[in-house]
Design a protein around this motif. Structure first.
Motif, short mmCIF file in Angstrom:
data_model
loop_
_atom_site.label_atom_id
_atom_site.label_comp_id
_atom_site.label_asym_id
_atom_site.label_seq_id
_atom_site.Cartn_x
_atom_site.Cartn_y
_atom_site.Cartn_z
N ASN A 264 0.82 -1.21 0.00
CA ASN A 264 0.00 0.00 0.00
C ASN A 264 0.85 1.26 0.00
OD1 ASN A 264 -2.51 -1.15 -0.17
ND2 ASN A 264 -2.81 -1.30 2.05
N ARG A 267 1.88 1.68 -3.55
CA ARG A 267 0.76 2.07 -4.38
C ARG A 267 0.37 3.52 -4.13
NH1 ARG A 267 -2.16 -2.46 -6.46
NH2 ARG A 267 -4.10 -1.25 -6.52
N LYS A 268 0.51 3.93 -2.88
CA LYS A 268 0.18 5.31 -2.54
C LYS A 268 1.12 6.28 -3.23
CE LYS A 268 -0.63 8.28 1.45
NZ LYS A 268 -0.61 8.38 2.93
N GLU A 274 -5.22 2.00 -2.58
CA GLU A 274 -4.62 1.07 -1.63
C GLU A 274 -5.48 -0.19 -1.48
OE1 GLU A 274 -2.77 4.58 1.22
OE2 GLU A 274 -3.78 2.87 2.09
N LEU A 275 -4.82 -1.28 -1.17
CA LEU A 275 -5.52 -2.54 -0.93
C LEU A 275 -6.26 -2.49 0.40
CD1 LEU A 275 -2.72 -5.06 -2.02
CD2 LEU A 275 -4.63 -4.23 -3.39
N ASP A 276 -7.37 -3.21 0.49
CA ASP A 276 -8.15 -3.29 1.73
C ASP A 276 -7.52 -4.33 2.64
OD1 ASP A 276 -9.95 -3.56 3.78
OD2 ASP A 276 -11.71 -3.57 2.49
N GLN A 277 -6.70 -3.84 3.56
CA GLN A 277 -5.95 -4.75 4.43
C GLN A 277 -6.86 -5.64 5.27
OE1 GLN A 277 -3.78 -3.69 8.26
NE2 GLN A 277 -2.12 -3.53 6.76
#
Length: 322
Positions: A264, A267-268, A274-277
């Motif tokens: 993330n 990606r940021k 961002e991925l959903d952690q």
């Protein structure tokens, strides 16, 4: 027929105190018994026209009967204003010394009351008993306990003479025991208080810290190329040695959480979503949520099981991306 507990509750609902109830219960049980069975609501005295739980005499307890019917908004057949006035106060001549006493039931009224008592419920009987005592208070300025003593003087005399009336005394003792047992029963509030006490005792118990099995030190076997009698390794020991020394079941999740956090971060920087952690962790570990994320926020490196070298997470990501 009613039970001891049902009678107690009925009297409580009419405002009788605990002391009064405990005094009345053996008397009522004895007065209303039929073939030894207490609290028979249709009981009829063999020597007088007295009916029900409190054995209210229709020829002397007219005001009590009327007061009870009046609570139910029931008018007695042919009742007059003068009758109602005298029934309400229990007295005659309060305003006119020459006033005629009309408290006695007419034959029609008497028949109506007797018929009604054949099907009257426990609540009615409890109200009638209350009004019997009230009538005595009105007529003779008696205190409630004095009224009870006057209403049931013959039964009380039997209770107080165990030598002459052993069966009556034994009956009284039996009912008193039942009454005490009922009063000593835990109430719903008592049960709630006990549950709360138990919860607090459990809550205050110290929680034992988690313990982990420390694997035994590596067992070294002597090299021997000269003989075939090489000692066979201990399978149980090696199983413990080769088993990943995770401190608990959260370690694989922690590794994944660090990976997702690092991804993330990249990606940021690239302007990507961002991925959903949380969603990833729930899918992987069945809705388990880690209780402490501080370690992963502060740590930039991870150490894989059985490895003495820390690995930079950026290197892992670059390797995966390649």
């Amino acid at each position: 027929m009613a039970t001891t507990k049902e009678v107690i509750i009925a009297l409580q609902e009419e405002g009788f105190t605990e002391d009064m109830i405990k005094t009345l219960m053996p008397i009522l049980a004895y007065e209303s018994r039929v073939d030894g069975v207490p609290y028979v609501l249709t009981a009829l005295d063999s020597e007088s026209p007295s009916y029900g739980l409190g054995q209210a005499n229709v020829d002397t307890m007219e005001p009590a009967y009327w007061m009870t019917f009046n609570e139910y908004n029931i008018s007695l057949p042919g009742q007059t204003e003068q009758q109602v006035k005298q029934w309400r106060t229990g007295k005659v001549g309060t305003t006119d010394p020459d006033e005629e006493d009309v408290r006695d039931f007419t034959s029609e009224q008497r028949e109506y009351v007797i018929d009604y008592m054949q099907t009257a419920d426990l609540k009615f009987h409890a109200k009638l008993l209350k009004n019997m005592i009230l009538q005595k208070e009105y007529e003779s300025d008696m205190e409630p306990m004095e009224a009870v003593q006057d209403l049931y003087k013959l039964t009380i005399a039997k209770f107080n003479q165990p030598d002459k009336h052993p069966e009556s005394a034994a009956f009284k003792s039996k009912i008193e025991t039942e009454v005490e047992e009922i009063y000593n029963e835990p109430t719903p509030q008592d049960k709630l208080n006990e549950d709360a006490k138990l919860f607090r005792s459990v809550e205050q118990q110290p929680i034992s810290p988690k313990t982990t099995d420390t694997p035994p030190p590596n067992t070294k076997f002597p090299r021997n190329t000269q003989t075939t009698d090489t000692p066979r390794p201990n399978t149980k020991i090696n199983d413990k040695i080769n088993k990943p020394a995770f401190p608990d079941n959260n370690t694989p999740k922690q590794v994944l959480q660090m990976l997702v956090a690092a991804i993330n971060d990249k990606r940021k920087k690239k302007g990507m979503t961002e991925l959903d952690q949380k969603n990833i962790l729930e899918k992987k570990f069945g809705n388990l949520v880690d209780r402490d994320n501080q370690f992963f926020k502060e740590s930039q490196k991870i150490r894989f099981p059985n490895s003495s070298l820390p690995v930079n997470i950026e290197d892992v990501l670059d390797f995966l991306e390649d």
